[in-house]
Every structure is written in structure tokens, then in C-alpha cells.
Design a protein around this motif. Structure first.
Motif, PDB file in Angstrom:
ATOM      1  N   GLU A 107       0.628  -1.223  -0.132  1.00 22.31           N
ATOM      2  CA  GLU A 107      -0.060  -0.007   0.023  1.00 22.31           C
ATOM      3  C   GLU A 107       0.836   1.424  -0.143  1.00 22.31           C
ATOM      4  O   GLU A 107       0.688   2.236   0.610  1.00 22.31           O
ATOM      5  N   PHE A 108       1.896   1.243  -0.793  1.00 24.19           N
ATOM      6  CA  PHE A 108       2.837   2.515  -0.967  1.00 24.19           C
ATOM      7  C   PHE A 108       1.943   3.593  -1.499  1.00 24.19           C
ATOM      8  O   PHE A 108       1.291   3.327  -2.523  1.00 24.19           O
ATOM      9  N   ALA A 109       2.390   4.814  -1.321  1.00 21.57           N
ATOM     10  CA  ALA A 109       1.616   6.017  -1.703  1.00 21.57           C
ATOM     11  C   ALA A 109       2.363   6.258  -3.079  1.00 21.57           C
ATOM     12  O   ALA A 109       1.561   6.658  -4.077  1.00 21.57           O
ATOM     13  N   GLU A 114       9.253   3.736  -4.916  1.00 27.04           N
ATOM     14  CA  GLU A 114       9.396   2.830  -4.105  1.00 27.04           C
ATOM     15  C   GLU A 114      10.367   1.589  -4.682  1.00 27.04           C
ATOM     16  O   GLU A 114      11.125   1.100  -4.412  1.00 27.04           O
ATOM     17  N   ILE A 115       9.837   1.398  -5.856  1.00 31.91           N
ATOM     18  CA  ILE A 115      10.398   0.188  -6.752  1.00 31.91           C
ATOM     19  C   ILE A 115      11.984   0.687  -7.040  1.00 31.91           C
ATOM     20  O   ILE A 115      12.804  -0.041  -7.007  1.00 31.91           O
TER      21      ILE A 115
END
Length: 222
Positions: A107-109, A114-115
Motif C-alpha cells: 500500500e505504498f503512496a 519505492e520500486i
């Protein structure tokens, strides 16, 4: 079952009933419960409001909500994501796909960011890390493109070097069999491989010093 395995099972089941041409809701429901196994069927019996024998969608939703989708621990999912590193024989595209799949439960914003960060921190390419630090605009798309280019060039170089080593080994083997056969070597054979490579192979295979000396004397001027 792990969540990813369950998702694959559900997707495969839907594909199966579509390919089989099964449209009757009663048959689909029965097949769903049968394929899920006896343990799932026992759990299903304890679930309230599962509908009638013809309510396939209700059965599917109940199983998904109450059995297949247990409550996730987001912190743990994020921890697993952060600990993920690229495996030795894993391409950057494969690593990227694995990270994207894992990110679905985090559930990343900002999933893309992030990847990117995990490829920088957990990837095998120091070249990409240096490029990102030098160029802040170097995004995920650029990383994947750079990774493909590097992997392709490494593969091509390995193919070329493997051919050269095979040729050098063949020459070394012939020389080891008989000193006199060296006189029959064509100069272009040695030129193709390179004097240095042949000498290295001769030494590594413990060829007699007299043969190495003779090769160096007669062929090093090529």
C-alpha cells in the motif's frame, strides 16, 4: 496458502472455467469448492450467508474475504519488500516484476518511487547506482533500459570469449600431442585467437616448457 499463490490459483481457476465453456452457475460453484479441497470446504460450511447452490459469485466472494484474504500486516509486507535483493542469475526485468508484485500488499503512496529505490539499494548493478546519484532524472524506465543493455552486452561478450577460449584450447591440445605438429600451424589460426591466450592456456594445462618456449620463439612475432 500464501497470498500470491492464492491469487494465481484464483486466476487459473477463472481461466479454466472460461476455457472449458462452463457457464452454469451451479456447476461453477460446485467445481470451485471441489478444486479448493476438503479443508476449504469444511471452512466454507461454517461461513454464514453463502447463498444457494446456484450462487457462484457469493461463494467466490465469501471464500476470498474469509479464507483466501486473511488480514494483512502491512508493516511486515513492507519489511519483506525492503529486504528483497536481486538474485545472482535474475535479470533486472525479473527483479522489477518481483518487486512490483510484492508492492501490491504494501500500500505504498508512490509505488514507482519505492520500486526505484529498491532497485538502487537491492539491485546488482553498481553502474545504475552511480548513474542515479549522478543524474536525479534517471527514472525507473531508464534503469530498466540500461539494465537490458548491460545484460545483453555481457551475454555477447561471454559468447565471444567462450569461442576464443575454445579455439585456444584446441591449439594447445594439438601442440601438447606432438611438438612437430606446431610446424603445421597456419599463422592465421594463431592470429584468430591471439598469442597471449594460447600461451596462457599452455601454461594452465602444464604443457612441457620446451613446447611453450618453441611456440613463443616461432609465433610471438606474428
Amino acid at each position: 496458502m500464501e497470498q500470491l499463490a492464492v491469487q494465481c490459483w484464483q486466476s487459473d481457476f477463472e481461466m479454466y472455467i472460461t476455457a472449458s465453456g462452463i457457464t452454469d452457475s451451479k456447476r461453477k460453484r460446485a467445481l470451485l469448492l471441489y478444486q479448493a479441497g476438503p479443508r476449504v470446504r469444511e471452512i466454507f460450511k461454517q461461513i454464514p450467508e453463502t447463498g444457494t447452490d446456484t450462487d457462484y459469485n457469493i461463494a467466490k466472494q465469501k471464500l476470498k474475504a474469509l479464507y483466501f484474504d486473511p488480514q494483512k500486516n502491512r508493516r511486515y509486507e513492507v519489511y519483506r519488500f525492503r529486504q528483497t535483493t536481486q538474485e545472482h542469475n535474475e535479470t533486472l526485468d525479473q527483479f522489477h516484476t518481483r518487486l512490483r508484485t510484492m508492492s501490491e500488499t504494501c500500500e505504498f503512496a508512490d509505488v514507482e518511487f519505492e520500486i526505484e529505490e529498491q532497485i538502487i539499494l537491492g539491485g546488482n548493478s553498481s553502474k545504475i547506482r552511480k548513474r542515479v546519484l549522478r543524474d536525479p532524472t534517471f527514472d525507473l524506465k531508464s534503469m530498466l533500459l540500461e539494465g537490458r543493455r548491460d545484460e545483453q552486452s555481457k551475454y555477447q561478450a561471454q559468447q565471444i570469449e567462450s569461442k576464443e577460449q575454445t579455439d585456444a584450447l584446441l591449439i594447445a591440445s594439438k601442440m601438447e600431442e606432438n611438438d612437430e605438429i606446431m610446424d603445421d600451424f597456419q599463422e592465421e589460426d594463431v592470429e584468430h585467437v591471439g598469442v597471449g591466450k594460447v600461451l596462457n592456456f599452455l601454461k594452465s594445462r602444464s604443457v612441457r616448457a620446451s613446447v611453450i618456449s618453441r611456440f613463443r620463439t616461432e609465433k610471438v612475432s606474428i
